[in-house]
Design a protein around this motif. Structure first.
Motif, PDB file in Angstrom:
ATOM      1  N   UNK A  24      10.628   3.858  -5.968  1.00  0.00           N
ATOM      2  CA  UNK A  24      11.515   3.430  -4.874  1.00  0.00           C
ATOM      3  C   UNK A  24      11.645   4.526  -3.817  1.00  0.00           C
ATOM      4  N   UNK A  25      11.526   4.137  -2.563  1.00  0.00           N
ATOM      5  CA  UNK A  25      11.665   5.094  -1.475  1.00  0.00           C
ATOM      6  C   UNK A  25      10.390   5.827  -1.103  1.00  0.00           C
ATOM      7  N   UNK A  26       9.374   5.722  -1.935  1.00  0.00           N
ATOM      8  CA  UNK A  26       8.104   6.381  -1.606  1.00  0.00           C
ATOM      9  C   UNK A  26       7.423   5.660  -0.438  1.00  0.00           C
ATOM     10  N   UNK A  57       6.619  -3.667  -1.627  1.00  0.00           N
ATOM     11  CA  UNK A  57       8.013  -3.793  -1.177  1.00  0.00           C
ATOM     12  C   UNK A  57       8.937  -4.015  -2.372  1.00  0.00           C
ATOM     13  N   UNK A  58       8.476  -4.819  -3.345  1.00  0.00           N
ATOM     14  CA  UNK A  58       9.304  -5.110  -4.525  1.00  0.00           C
ATOM     15  C   UNK A  58       9.626  -3.838  -5.297  1.00  0.00           C
ATOM     16  N   UNK A  59       8.677  -2.889  -5.310  1.00  0.00           N
ATOM     17  CA  UNK A  59       8.980  -1.646  -6.021  1.00  0.00           C
ATOM     18  C   UNK A  59       9.711  -0.635  -5.138  1.00  0.00           C
ATOM     19  N   UNK A  60      10.148  -1.094  -3.972  1.00  0.00           N
ATOM     20  CA  UNK A  60      10.996  -0.244  -3.140  1.00  0.00           C
ATOM     21  C   UNK A  60      10.241   0.722  -2.259  1.00  0.00           C
ATOM     22  N   UNK A  61       8.946   0.478  -2.066  1.00  0.00           N
ATOM     23  CA  UNK A  61       8.160   1.386  -1.231  1.00  0.00           C
ATOM     24  C   UNK A  61       8.473   1.164   0.244  1.00  0.00           C
ATOM     25  N   UNK A  62       8.359   2.224   1.006  1.00  0.00           N
ATOM     26  CA  UNK A  62       8.432   2.178   2.454  1.00  0.00           C
ATOM     27  C   UNK A  62       7.011   1.998   2.967  1.00  0.00           C
ATOM     28  N   UNK A  63       6.677   0.792   3.406  1.00  0.00           N
ATOM     29  CA  UNK A  63       5.305   0.497   3.845  1.00  0.00           C
ATOM     30  C   UNK A  63       5.153   0.818   5.325  1.00  0.00           C
ATOM     31  N   UNK A 112       7.780  13.974   4.942  1.00  0.00           N
ATOM     32  CA  UNK A 112       7.350  12.865   4.080  1.00  0.00           C
ATOM     33  C   UNK A 112       5.855  12.966   3.798  1.00  0.00           C
ATOM     34  N   UNK A 113       5.506  13.021   2.514  1.00  0.00           N
ATOM     35  CA  UNK A 113       4.096  12.949   2.136  1.00  0.00           C
ATOM     36  C   UNK A 113       3.859  11.585   1.494  1.00  0.00           C
ATOM     37  N   UNK A 114       3.105  10.718   2.162  1.00  0.00           N
ATOM     38  CA  UNK A 114       2.879   9.374   1.591  1.00  0.00           C
ATOM     39  C   UNK A 114       2.182   9.490   0.233  1.00  0.00           C
ATOM     40  N   UNK A 115       2.419   8.501  -0.604  1.00  0.00           N
ATOM     41  CA  UNK A 115       1.816   8.518  -1.931  1.00  0.00           C
ATOM     42  C   UNK A 115       0.389   8.002  -1.920  1.00  0.00           C
TER      43      UNK A 115
END
Lengths: 411, 411
Positions: free
Chosen positions: A117-119, A136-142, A169-172
């Motif tokens: 979440x929040x990644x 989005x369901x897992x709370x990612x910032x797309x 912010x380092x994207x995953x």
């Protein structure tokens, strides 16, 4: 005792999905879903492969994973390694591959490792709805990467990454469908692939490369090597048999360094992918895959042409069609005043289903005047009839297109 | 660009599983895993079923779920409905069934609906390790229901439920394996099933009934109807083809009211269960299932007898064996001073694997002097040799058993 008063729903977790209706069959004009052409399934080849491999190796079915370990059936992985080396420029062995239960299983296993979440995840502005929804369901910032007719505008990605870095912010992950982009149908050229790899290194962000449609490029279309072939160090690669063989057979695959592939293998919780699906597909594909896919590429291109013709005939100049360089869908744009989401219900009533642009967009408010039409399942005649029915619905709602195949509507 | 310095592991989520070793093959004496006997796979029947159904219906593979909707292949569900009505006392139709990708998929889908962090679930004190682990992983509070040789001691469950109610806790589920309990091998008699249903109603707790082994009871053993047959209102029922047909084929199933089954169907995220696995199994089972299972029940009972004999010969009076009433495993107890977890490593060195009791226990500190031995995969000779090797390891570590088949060790 069976008093019928028991409430099975009392203990359901909050936010649980509503009870859906039962399946009611497909509509007459089904332009959604990654189906293929039933007439192009190599039925006899599969029947023979099935009888042969079951007679030879069926006893192994008594053992989980056929006794061959959790990465998947070795002959299937060997076939894949050879094929990816030959066609996608890789240099791998069967050991570098995990067979998954469809490519969605692969996407889940990869994102399970990285995305909480929040990644932040970078993803093409228009992309595969299932990936967008699951992120989005897992709370990612797309964060949307802009696209043009050559795929990701990589120079813009450089700016996005720099901006995120400035904010700490380092994207995953960078998720991309470079070869027959979904839904725009583009193929990313070599120079952009190289630039994307350079950015992955510069910012320390792995690339999740989804090549589900890469087998289906039209003949004569230049298809650069997979991004993973250009740099195995920073790429987790995903592919699928759904488009090249059959989607009801649930077979996807991952190619990645063991530090990631091993963890995905350990986390794969389904007790192995269906063994008959794996065994039969392995035997069929060995020796038949290239020829089968060549047939598919020709036949699907004809259906693509039919779909484009139908849209141009029915919608005339009001439609902009992205002619894909392979695959099973076209991406169709309309003037900004047309909101295709308003056509969904009346189209369904007329027996037509399509994917409205917002479903295939990272920004759910974007691309309201675009739609995705899948053309592999319906016959050419059904494509023409279905697009005509859709144009008629659009005319009912918006008063356009005023003409149908150069004949004025209602005239 | 491919400088090899890219760190794929830098962005992994905290708590990610460690990279596992690659699969190195099975040990010589493999007493773990729900495998079956390779010699008992109906190879020819499956080969013929495969060729037949692919020739007839293979074209449907082009469509997700064969175009028949997300509940699974209708002929397979029809076969199951007939079989569960005939053998398990149910009164259902194909519409009441969801085919899952193995029974673990079914357990996940059911617990996804009900069990969040901190929720309480009642589960047999000794139970299927995968269920225990997945419940704990989702943060459930697992409360152990005591077992005797007839399964759950239901009167104790009444006390547990009353105690929880006094604390304001309403458990989300009662998970039970009533027919060939795993690992103790018992069959819950009818009166206990009825009492458990009454408790489910009294406290408003659904029963999650796992009947994975129910097909494999020995001939002549009385097998009451499924709990779901006695009261469809409060039971979510799970079964599997893994034990009766083959575990590498990933086919499980759920029977439940649509309010639950529909939600599980909607949440099933794998794009459908493997179609070839479903189609071929459906055609084989229709007409062959009962006869095949009768063969299995006889052959597996012989292997069970071999395993019990081997343990009694090798360990003598120091071992207590639960003779199961069906299935593929025995549950073996030793004197309290024997901690079987200390045998795991030296046994592995000697080529022997087994499930230590704590793995199959809700309380991970319990049953340290018990082990589960699966007997379906190895031949009778391998069972004897493997148990002898295990006794030798035990002697090395604990000095007992002093005798091997009435001959003093080292004499």
């Amino acid at each position: 005792m069976a008093d019928g008063a028991f409430d099975l729903q009392a203990g359901l977790l909050a936010g649980t999905v509503a009870t859906p209706p039962k399946f009611g069959g497909f509509p007459k004009y089904q332009f959604i879903g990654g189906h293929n052409d039933p007439e192009l399934i190599p039925v006899e080849g599969f029947a023979e492969a099935a009888a042969e491999v079951i007679r030879k190796h069926g006893a192994q079915l008594a053992i989980y994973n056929l006794g061959t370990g959790p990465q998947g059936y070795p002959p299937l992985r060997e076939h894949l390694a050879n094929r990816l080396n030959k066609h996608r420029g890789m240099n791998i062995t069967a050991d570098d591959i995990l067979i998954t239960t469809g490519s969605n299983n692969a996407i889940d296993l990869a994102t399970d490792l990285y995305v909480g979440p929040g990644d932040t995840v970078l993803i093409e502005a228009m992309s595969y709805a299932v990936t967008i929804n699951r992120l989005k369901k897992r709370g990612a910032n797309c964060v949307a990467m802009p696209l043009d007719d050559k795929g990701i505008v990589v120079d813009e990605v450089a700016k996005i990454l720099a901006g995120l870095k400035a904010k700490g912010v380092r994207p995953k992950l960078i998720y991309t469908i470079p070869t027959v982009q979904n839904p725009t149908g583009s193929i990313m050229p070599l120079d952009r692939r190289k630039k994307l790899i350079a950015l992955a290194h510069e910012y320390g962000v792995p690339i999740l490369e989804d090549e589900c449609y890469a087998d289906l490029t039209w003949k004569g279309i230049e298809r650069p090597p997979a991004i993973r072939a250009l740099d195995p160090s920073c790429v987790i690669y995903i592919g699928s048999f759904s488009k090249s063989i059959a989607p009801a057979i649930r077979l996807g695959y991952v190619v990645a360094d063991w530090s990631v592939l091993g963890r995905m293998t350990a986390n794969k919780s389904d007790g192995g992918t269906g063994a008959l699906d794996q065994m039969i597909t392995a035997v069929y594909c060995e020796g038949n895959f290239d020829k089968h896919v060549d047939t598919l590429r020709v036949a699907l291109k004809e259906k693509m042409e039919a779909a484009v013709d139908a849209v141009e005939q029915q919608f005339g100049t009001m439609a902009t069609v992205h002619r894909p360089e392979g695959g099973i869908f076209i991406w169709v744009g309309f003037p900004p005043e047309i909101d295709v989401t308003k056509l969904v219900a009346p189209a369904a009533k007329a027996g037509v289903t399509f994917n409205p642009g917002p479903e295939w967009s990272v920004d759910a408010g974007a691309n309201k005047n675009w739609m995705r039409l899948c053309f592999a399942l319906p016959s050419k005649q059904t494509i023409y009839d279905g697009v005509a029915a859709l144009a008629s619905v659009c005319h009912d709602v918006y008063g356009v297109p005023k003409f149908s195949a150069n004949t004025k509507r209602g005239a």
